[in-house]
Each structure stands twice: as C-alpha cells, then as structure tokens.
Enzyme design. Structure first.
Site, PDB file in Angstrom:
ATOM      1  N   ASP A 290       0.828  -1.195   0.000  1.00  0.00           N
ATOM      2  CA  ASP A 290       0.000   0.000   0.000  1.00  0.00           C
ATOM      3  C   ASP A 290       0.873   1.259   0.000  1.00  0.00           C
ATOM      4  O   ASP A 290       1.957   1.274   0.585  1.00  0.00           O
ATOM      5  CB  ASP A 290      -0.902  -0.035   1.240  1.00  0.00           C
ATOM      6  CG  ASP A 290      -1.742   1.216   1.392  1.00  0.00           C
ATOM      7  OD1 ASP A 290      -2.499   1.524   0.459  1.00  0.00           O
ATOM      8  OD2 ASP A 290      -1.635   1.875   2.442  1.00  0.00           O
ATOM      9  N   GLU A 336       1.182  -0.422  -5.014  1.00  0.00           N
ATOM     10  CA  GLU A 336       0.108   0.552  -5.194  1.00  0.00           C
ATOM     11  C   GLU A 336       0.797   1.889  -5.443  1.00  0.00           C
ATOM     12  O   GLU A 336       1.147   2.621  -4.514  1.00  0.00           O
ATOM     13  CB  GLU A 336      -0.774   0.592  -3.940  1.00  0.00           C
ATOM     14  CG  GLU A 336      -2.034   1.444  -4.095  1.00  0.00           C
ATOM     15  CD  GLU A 336      -1.806   2.899  -3.789  1.00  0.00           C
ATOM     16  OE1 GLU A 336      -1.787   3.701  -4.765  1.00  0.00           O
ATOM     17  OE2 GLU A 336      -1.634   3.246  -2.622  1.00  0.00           O
ATOM     18  N   ASP A 388     -10.817   2.044  -3.011  1.00  0.00           N
ATOM     19  CA  ASP A 388     -10.846   3.474  -2.701  1.00  0.00           C
ATOM     20  C   ASP A 388     -11.634   4.286  -3.720  1.00  0.00           C
ATOM     21  O   ASP A 388     -11.802   5.496  -3.523  1.00  0.00           O
ATOM     22  CB  ASP A 388      -9.419   4.023  -2.627  1.00  0.00           C
ATOM     23  CG  ASP A 388      -8.735   3.691  -1.308  1.00  0.00           C
ATOM     24  OD1 ASP A 388      -9.443   3.512  -0.307  1.00  0.00           O
ATOM     25  OD2 ASP A 388      -7.496   3.611  -1.285  1.00  0.00           O
TER      26      ASP A 388
END
Length: 500
Positions: A290, A336, A388
């Site tokens: 992440d 990410e 998201d």
C-alpha cells in the site's frame, strides 16, 4: 516475476455473506473460492486482515501482524466442537448487507469466550504459540492491557507503558489466562485462514494480501518498539501520516498513522520490515504494498494541523527492498503506485522489480495518461477501480458529458453497459494480471462503494448475499476470461512471468 497472464477478483473477506454480521473464513469463503474456480479466476485479492476498530478501517489496525478475530468462523467452531447449537441459538439477527462492526464484534467476542471455555490446548495450538511468540506474546500483552486500562497505551500506568521488565513479568504471571485467550484467538484465525488458503491452492487460486504502509499510533507495534516510530518521550506522535491536497481531495488527507524512524530501521537492515514481510509470505502468495510512494517520500503532518501544513520527508528508498531480497530472496510483491505520476517513484518500483497498478477509471480525465490501456506495460496489474474508488457504475453516473464521450470513443461504445465494457477493456489489455472488484462484476452502484478516503463514517461496510453468485454470472465471467486468454488453462500453457 512468476505471475502469468490471468485474472482475479478484489473482495475483502468482511464482504462475504453469512449470518454472523461479517464475512468469515468458513463455508462462505470456500463457496466463494469454488465460484472463482468455476469462473476460471486465478487470484483472490484481499485488503489487510488485521484487527480493526469500530469504523472497520483495515488500514488503522491495532496490530500489523495479528489477524482480526472477526474472521474466525463460527460454523467451524461448531464443527470443531467448541460451540454447540445452543450457543448459536441466541445470536441476534444482524444485517446481511452491511457490517455493523460494534455489533458483529460483540457477537464474536461472546462466542469466542464460550469457545475458549470449551478449548483444551493441543499440540498444534502450542506449536503455533511457540513459533509465533516473536510477535504473539507482545500482542497478547497489548490486548490484555487494553482490556484492563483502555487506550491509548500512553495512558496506562507508566511501568507498563514503558515496558518495565518487572512489570511485564508480573503481567505474565497474574494474567496468564487472558494472555492465553488472545493466543487462542490468533490460533483460531490462523487455522481457519489456513484451511481457506489450502482450499484455494487445491483449486489453483492464489491469494493477494495487502500490507498497509503505516502502523496505527495506538498499536501493539508502537508500544512494543516505540523507538522505531516518530514519537516523543511519552509515546505521543510528533507528526502523523497523510497526503497533500490534490485533485481528489482539495484539503488533503490526515490519516493519523504513526511515522517510522527510517534512519534507525536502517541500522539493523530493516529487520522490523523484513520480519513483517516474512510473516506476510507465510500467509499469502503475493503481497500488495500500500502507498508505495511512501517508501520514497512520505507526507508528514504536524499533530493537530491540517494536511496542507505537512511536508515531504525521505523514505528508505531502494535500500529497504535490497534488504528484503537479501534476507528473503524473491518475494512476489505488487506496488500501489497510484496518485500523481512521479518518475522517481516509478524508477524505485522498476529497480525493485515490482509491478505497478493501472486504473481504467483514471484514464479519461482529459489528458493522455498511463491509465489508458494502450499505454499499459505487461508488468502491471490492471483494474477497473479499487476499494478506494466509487464502483464503476457509480463513477459513470457521476461522469460529465465530456468524460462519457471520451470513454465511449475509446471503448467503441458501451453496448452492454459501462461495467461490462470497462471489464472487457481491462481483460483485453496486455497487463498480465487483470482484477475486477466484485461490485463491478455485479454491476452495482455507489451504495456498494467500499471506501471513501478520508471519510470515517459508512466505509468498509458493504457485503453481498450468497444468491448474487448466480450460474449466469459465473458463465459471463468465465467467458470474458477465456476470450482474452486469462483462464487457467491458457495461463498454464504459456507458463511465463512478468516480462519487466
């Protein structure tokens, strides 16, 4: 990297169906894997599985290594003889379409307490406690103390807050039963997760886990090793994680997570991170990193100030990944790397040999950009959207007329609806891994959105019902997968990895 041309579905386990208020690693997870296999999917991608608070956010966990007891399967506990039919008879009705985290947590806590009362330690549970003691012992202490004193840990009696050895020894002696209870919870999580993972491997399905970039300020990690975080002498953060104002958030974002002392971590070759990633490789086949840009530079926000008051600070850069590779060998990781394009971030990712991400929803903002499929490299993971983003249908409904026109021109129209057309473009791309959120496969609107960044209320709650996985849906997903050579038979025939 050993990832062939294939496809999968993004679904957090909390979204699985079931009567106990939240998805679990039980029969519903097995049925979900069977659906994926029948639809020729090769990958199940999850969000972090760590313990969560009342808002359910998996990126604000009380531990980076423990698993959430919410995912322990009540039905497995019954089958294992730790719960009876009478234990389940008085479970209150919980909503089937959303997760009420406080309610589901209360139900699970009651049932786990009953299961613990019926549990006799086994050779497996004792071996688990020994093998995982390097993190499990401190986690059990942390949870026992939170149960006794509440939080944050900085409010605990000073000898316990500062981990005085004599105080910890007394805790180990006087609270042995509670410590064993929290070890029991983690043993159940591990055994139920392992049963699901083993079923996935029998079906030829790999699991992608998610490694949150930051730890919570009030977490087992900041208590156990405060010297590794940017905390003052009392254990309070001096700055917290966030992100500056951008096109998605005019005010920026203050996430509130603790920040690392990277220079101190470097002194022992990032042993804390190496241990964490080693643990993740024991659980998952691939791990998603992440907020990858934070490894190059991270946005530090002074406590109590808005995001705009923050500034960029240097992360560890390539030295972290060199240390991981030196200790662990090749680890299959995904980055990410979304957000504003940065040549430096991309170079870090490329040098580390880690594929990045592309989101089709980001492709039509106006300018030619990396998210248009004709710009995809093979070594990337292509999505319609992620947890998201709004669902693709919700995104489409909010798109301007100009953006819709750009989409229709690029896709050659949307005769089957925007969700199917976007899925087709992602699957047809050269990206070796294509992933769809289940919400887009089900063609759901904004009510099914998983998360709105920076919005604490109402996120992480969506669930689907078992009857949504129809034979027609399975057929349509399998046909799409086979059409673009992402089915497991085609993947086996090619048997090659990311080309880089």
């Amino acid at each position: 990297m050993p990832v062939n041309r294939r496809s999968g579905i993004l679904l957090h386990p909390s979204s699985l169906p079931g009567r106990f208020g939240v998805g679990e690693f039980g029969p519903a997870a097995i049925e979900w894997l069977d659906f994926l296999a029948a639809a020729e999917q090769s990958v199940w991608q999850m969000l972090p599985l760590n313990p969560v608070g009342a808002d359910g956010c998996p990126y604000q966990a009380s531990s980076t290594l423990a698993g959430s007891p919410l995912y322990v399967s009540v039905e497995r506990l019954r089958d294992e003889g730790l719960l009876t039919a009478a234990d389940l008879a008085d479970v209150p009705a919980l909503p089937p379409d959303t997760v009420d985290y406080p309610a589901a947590g209360a139900v699970k806590a009651d049932l786990l307490a009953r299961a613990y009362a019926a549990f006799t330690p086994t050779a497996d549970s004792e071996a688990f406690a020994r093998e995982q003691a390097w993190w499990l012992d401190d986690y059990a202490r942390y949870m026992t103390l939170r149960e006794r004193y509440g939080g944050p840990w900085t409010s605990w009696p000073a000898p316990l807050a500062r981990r005085d050895p004599d105080a910890l020894a007394r805790l180990d002696d006087t609270e042995r039963d509670r410590l064993d209870y929290y070890r029991f919870e983690q043993y159940l999580f591990a055994s139920h997760f392992t049963a699901v993972r083993d079923h996935a491997r029998r079906l030829g399905i790999e699991l992608i886990g998610d490694v949150a970039m930051f730890a919570g300020t009030d977490s087992c990690e900041t208590w156990a090793a405060p010297e590794l975080f940017q905390l003052d002498a009392a254990g309070r953060p001096t700055a917290v994680a966030g992100f500056p104002p951008d096109e998605f958030s005019a005010d920026g974002q203050v996430w509130g997570n603790a920040l690392y002392r990277w220079e101190l971590m470097a002194e022992d070759q990032y042993a804390w991170w190496v241990d964490r990633i080693r643990r993740m490789t024991q659980l998952y086949d691939m791990i998603r990193l992440d907020h990858f840009r934070g490894f190059l530079r991270y946005w530090a926000v002074p406590v109590g100030r808005p995001a705009s008051a923050g500034r960029w600070r240097d992360g560890p850069g390539p030295s972290l990944f060199q240390a991981v590779r030196k200790e662990l060998g090749e680890v299959v990781m995904l980055a990410e790397d979304l957000g504003p394009a940065s040549a430096e971030v991309q170079q870090l990712r490329i040098d580390a040999g880690i594929p990045g991400m592309r989101l089709l929803q980001f492709a039509f903002a106006g300018d030619e950009n990396q998210h248009l499929p004709h710009h995809y490299p093979t070594d990337c993971v292509a999505y319609t959207g992620t947890h998201d983003n709004d669902t693709t249908l919700g995104w489409w409904e909010e798109s301007s007329a100009d953006q819709r026109l750009r989409v229709e021109r690029y896709l050659g129209g949307v005769p089957d609806g925007i969700c199917r057309s976007m899925a087709r473009a992602v699957f047809a791309s050269v990206a070796e891994l294509a992933v769809l959120p289940l919400q887009d496969v089900l063609e759901l609107g904004p009510a099914a959105r998983m998360n709105v960044p920076g919005q604490a209320e109402g996120s992480w709650r969506w669930r689907f019902r078992a009857e949504a996985l129809t034979p027609g849906l399975e057929f349509r997903l399998r046909r799409l997968t086979e059409t673009y050579g992402r089915d497991r038979r085609a993947s086996t025939r090619r048997a090659r990895g990311f080309t880089g």
